[in-house]
Structures are given as structure tokens and as C-alpha cells.
Design a protein around this motif. Structure first.
Motif, short mmCIF file in Angstrom:
data_model
loop_
_atom_site.label_atom_id
_atom_site.label_comp_id
_atom_site.label_asym_id
_atom_site.label_seq_id
_atom_site.Cartn_x
_atom_site.Cartn_y
_atom_site.Cartn_z
N ARG A 236 36.93 -1.76 18.49
CA ARG A 236 38.35 -2.10 18.59
C ARG A 236 39.10 -1.65 17.34
NH1 ARG A 236 38.93 -6.38 22.56
NH2 ARG A 236 36.88 -7.13 23.24
N GLY A 237 40.27 -1.08 17.55
CA GLY A 237 41.12 -0.69 16.44
C GLY A 237 42.00 -1.84 16.00
N PRO A 238 43.04 -1.55 15.21
CA PRO A 238 43.96 -2.61 14.77
C PRO A 238 44.74 -3.23 15.92
CG PRO A 238 44.76 -0.46 14.10
CD PRO A 238 43.37 -0.25 14.61
N HIS B 39 40.00 -3.43 23.71
CA HIS B 39 38.72 -2.89 24.13
C HIS B 39 38.96 -1.90 25.26
CE1 HIS B 39 34.56 -2.59 25.52
NE2 HIS B 39 34.22 -3.13 24.37
N ILE B 40 38.35 -0.75 25.17
CA ILE B 40 38.68 0.33 26.10
C ILE B 40 38.25 0.03 27.52
CG2 ILE B 40 36.54 1.66 25.82
CD1 ILE B 40 38.41 4.16 25.62
N GLY C 14 49.40 5.57 13.93
CA GLY C 14 49.55 4.22 13.42
C GLY C 14 48.46 3.86 12.43
N ASP C 15 48.43 2.59 12.06
CA ASP C 15 47.45 2.10 11.10
C ASP C 15 46.04 2.16 11.69
OD1 ASP C 15 49.51 1.62 9.35
OD2 ASP C 15 49.76 -0.48 9.99
N SER D 196 40.96 3.99 14.79
CA SER D 196 42.39 4.12 15.07
C SER D 196 42.76 3.31 16.31
CB SER D 196 42.76 5.60 15.29
OG SER D 196 42.39 6.39 14.19
N ARG D 197 44.06 3.20 16.52
CA ARG D 197 44.56 2.57 17.73
C ARG D 197 44.19 3.43 18.94
NH1 ARG D 197 50.77 1.39 17.23
NH2 ARG D 197 50.77 3.64 16.96
#
Length: 481
Positions: A57-59, A63-64, A91-92, A129-130
Motif C-alpha cells: 500500500r502507498g500513502p 490495496h490493489i 504525489g507523495d 507510490s500512490r
């Protein structure tokens, strides 16, 4: 707030079928900007990320596997206009730590015997990443990856068809042909974190001629930290691709120009096959000078990086390599078995532990099959390891034996295959794979041989003769001149 930021509150955990009108073929493997940024291509990139990109998981904490395909199409339609009008900015990211393989060196004990010494635990920090940034990065990588691969030299290897095993096969071929035994085995220290961003952008300007696509690449290269001058996102889909092309311009072409015949590079792993220790020292010094132009340095001290494979082995791309019977010898270190046990422990956290454990074991057997001496004993050991982790039944003995033997057969086929010299391009201008011409054809291409002798030296006293390697008609033409 951009359109793709407004999409996140609309997440749904329901799995919906793709409407018939939205089913279309992806526009991947293209350099057309409109096709790369189209919703169809972004959905195709999402499928690739879901199948091969990992589930961390990104920021955004998404969950994909929790995303419905209908929401993916809505996201693609929102992101596509932002890409086309160049308002997209990554993004962040979320930093995570991954345990590296422990560094192993050989030290002398009090009884004058050598024993392995395991260094401290080290971690690699990567950026997650996001989801939207991972999709865009995948779409860009699928577009420019084949373009970059066509321009690379034969000594450069990647995660695609030219993987680590092919590098080892080419190294084995060169060892048997030349008889060399000294190597320089080194890495670039903090390669992704220390490479200048502007230099990466400048290297790609020579490759990408379309301004719109170049602006998208520049946004992805700059990443979320646009004010920083060094470092590209480590862990993204485009990072290895960007780094490989940058090293092609900085390192590979220079090594080919200075006629270093036996160099091999897998992303930031550098390997050089040399005749003797003095040649290895000068080759490593040359590589350090090239990397130092952009502030990069080699990681290991000179004593650890320069190795005589006839006297001791070393670790390279997951294997222990040495020279036995004048050819490359591969073995599997105990660390690889320990890492297999750690992955089986993590399999209990997956929704289907037995299925994941079976895939892990079969993949491990395929990868390390070339270094296994006794496949039956290795399969028994792996079955015992599965029972120890309460994962019995994940796979069968027959499947493991087939995987070990398949990996071994693949290694033998690579060793017997055609080998492209490292200073030649892999592909022709038409896109076909380039094959090294036979020696007779190379001799026929020679039109004139000129030997420059120092003043006072008779050309007849030169201690080598090239006439024996030339065809008869070339010798007659040279004699007629």
C-alpha cells in the motif's frame, strides 16, 4: 484538487464485470503520446501493476485487490486529461525498509583457516507510490522500454529477456574462450538516490524527440520532490528503465570506446572480466572515473571488489560463482535457503497460503536450478521445509523436480547459445536482433591493413602477421597496392 484526487473517495470493494462497450485492446508498446495517455492504455497498465507490481500500500492506503474494474475505468478517464494537458504531478510516496542479503566476506581464523563472516543486517529503503502514480509509471515504462532496449549494448542486462542468468552464461562463454580468471565485482553506492535528475532528463532528450512525451517523462523523473536535484524514485516501474539508459550514456558507451572487451552490467551491478590483477585495478579505476563525473561512487573497497575466481568464490546476482575445470561453476548459498524459509513464513499472511507457497517454491527451484548439484536431494529438503512451516501439500515432489531440471536445462541452453559481444548493439535499425558475424565475414570486410611503426623500426621485423587471417583476394589486393 485535481480530477484524479477526487476519485479516491469513490472506492468500492465490489468486483464488477467490465461493461462490453469498455472492452478494448490496450495501446501499449507505442510511443504515440495520445495512445500512451489514453484511458484504454491506463487500464492495461493497471492490469499489469495488479499482476506483477506487488500489493504493498502507498500513502493512499489502497490495496490493489480491493478496487472494482468500474472504478478503474473512472480513474483512467479522470487521469487521461491531466496527462494530456501536462497538469499531472506525481504525489507523495511511502518509505519502507526491505532486508538486504547479509554481506559475507572471508576472514582468517586463529588456525590459519578461512571461514565466512556475516556482516550486520542491512536494509534497502524503497518508495511505494500512490496507485495512480504506479499506473502512470507503468504506462510510461511500457512505452519507452522497448525503445531503450533497442539501443543498449550487448553488455547491458535487465529484468526482461536478458536477465541475470544470461549474464552468467555470457561470462562463462568468455571465461572458456579467453582463459581469464580475474573479475571486478562491484555495485554503485546509493545509485538511485545520488544520480542527478537533470542529467537523467538530458540523457533522455537524445532518445525522445516528441516534446509532449518528453514533458511527461520529465514530470515522472522529477517525482514528488521537484525541488531536489538528485535522486529518482526507487521502487517505481520506470526507475530501472531510466537508470539503465543513463548508465548507457555515462558508462557503457565510454567503456566501448576505450575498448574494454569484457564488461557486464545489470542495472547498478558492474562486472568486468580481466586478464590479471593489474588489468583489474586499471579497469576499476576507469569505471570509477566515469561514474565520478556525475557524483557516483563504487561501493566496495578495492580488495573486496577484485577477485581471482580460481582461488575463491564470490556472490553475484544470487549465486556463488567460481572457476572449476576452466569454466564457470555455480552453487547456491545457504542464505538462499534461509531466505526461502522467510518467504514461506510470510506466505501465511496471504489469503491463500498454500497456493502462494507452491508458487514460491517452484519459482525458487526454477531460479536456482542451475546451481543445484542433486535435484532430488534439494526437492526433499524443500518438502521438509514446507512441512516445518505447516505448508505441506503446497506442491508435490514431482513438480519440484521438474522445476529444478527445467532451470538446469535452461542454463545449459543459454551456455550453448549465440553470444553477442558487449561492445555491439543488440538490435539492428529495423528492429531485428543483431547476430555477431562469423570471423570469416569479419575478415572479408577488411579493405586495408596499415601498421604504423616507430621511427627506425623495419616493418618486416614486426612480431605479428595479419596476413594469415585475411582471405586470398584481400591479400592480393593489398599486395597490388
Amino acid at each position: 484538487m485535481s480530477q484524479y484526487d477526487q476519485w479516491y473517495p469513490r472506492l468500492s470493494r465490489l468486483r464488477c464485470e467490465i461493461p462490453t462497450g469498455q472492452r478494448s485492446h490496450p495501446a501499449r508498446r507505442t510511443t504515440k503520446f495520445d495512445d500512451i495517455t489514453s484511458p484504454e492504455n491506463l487500464v492495461a497498465a493497471f492490469r499489469h501493476v495488479r499482476n506483477y507490481g506487488g500489493s504493498a500500500r502507498g500513502p493512499d492506503r489502497i490495496h490493489i485487490d480491493d478496487i472494482a474494474m468500474s472504478d478503474v475505468w473512472d480513474l483512467a478517464r479522470a487521469v487521461s486529461p491531466c496527462l494530456q494537458d501536462h497538469s499531472y504531478r506525481p504525489g507523495d510516496t511511502r518509505w519502507i525498509r526491505i532486508l538486504k542479503k547479509p554481506a559475507t566476506s572471508v576472514v582468517a581464523s586463529s588456525q590459519n583457516a578461512t571461514q565466512p563472516h556475516v556482516g550486520p543486517r542491512r536494509y534497502r529503503r524503497i518508495q511505494i507510490s500512490r496507485l495512480v502514480d504506479r499506473i502512470v509509471s507503468c504506462a510510461v515504462q511500457q512505452a519507452i522500454g522497448p525503445v531503450i532496449e533497442r539501443e543498449l549494448l550487448g553488455g547491458c542486462y535487465s529484468q526482461g529477456g536478458r536477465g541475470p542468468l544470461l549474464l552468467l552464461a555470457h561470462l562463462d562463454h568468455d571465461i572458456r574462450r579467453t582463459g581469464f580468471g580475474w573479475i571486478v565485482n562491484d555495485d554503485v553506492s546509493s545509485a538511485f538516490d545520488c544520480i542527478p535528475k537533470q542529467y537523467v532528463v538530458d540523457c533522455h532528450r537524445d532518445l525522445i524527440s516528441k516534446p509532449s512525451l518528453m514533458r511527461l517523462l520529465e514530470s515522472v523523473i522529477q517525482g514528488p520532490e521537484a525541488n531536489s536535484t538528485v535522486g529518482i524514485t526507487q521502487g517505481g516501474a520506470t526507475s530501472p528503465c531510466f537508470y539503465t539508459w543513463t548508465m548507457h550514456k555515462l558508462h557503457d558507451l565510454a567503456m566501448a570506446r576505450c575498448q574494454t572487451p569484457h564488461w557486464y552490467r545489470f542495472v547498478d551491478n558492474h562486472l568486468y572480466l580481466c586478464r590479471c590483477e593489474a588489468t583489474a585495478r586499471s579497469t576499476r579505476r576507469r569505471a570509477q572515473q566515469l561514474l565520478g563525473r556525475q557524483g557516483l561512487t563504487l561501493k566496495f573497497p578495492q580488495k573486496e571488489a577484485i577477485i581471482n575466481l580460481r582461488e575463491r568464490d564470490t556472490e553475484l546476482l544470487g549465486y556463488r560463482i567460481s572457476i572449476k575445470a576452466e569454466q564457470l561453476h555455480l552453487t547456491v548459498d545457504e542464505k538462499a535457503w534461509k531466505e526461502l524459509g522467510e518467504k514461506l513464513d510470510q506466505a501465511h499472511n496471504e489469503p491463500r497460503p498454500l497456493t502462494v507457497a507452491g508458487e514460491i517454491c517452484r519459482g525458487w527451484a526454477l531460479a536456482y536450478g542451475p546451481g543445484i548439484v542433486d535435484p532430488a536431494d534439494a526437492a526433499l529438503r524443500m518438502m521438509s521445509l514446507l512441512h516445518q512451516h505447516c505448508l505441506g501439500g503446497a506442491t508435490s515432489m514431482t513438480e519440484l523436480l521438474d522445476a529444478f531440471l527445467t532451470g538446469r536445462e535452461h542454463w545449459e541452453s543459454l551456455r550453448k547459445g549465440d553470444h553477442t559481444p558487449s561492445n555491439e548493439r543488440l538490435y539492428e535499425d529495423a528492429g531485428r536482433l543483431r547476430r555477431p558475424p562469423p570471423r570469416a565475414e569479419m575478415a572479408c570486410n577488411i579493405q586495408h591493413v596499415r601498421v604504423i611503426c616507430p621511427p627506425g623500426v623495419n616493418p618486416d621485423d614486426v612480431p605479428f602477421d595479419l596476413s594469415g587471417s585475411l582471405p586470398d583476394h584481400v591479400r592480393r589486393d593489398a599486395a597490388g597496392r
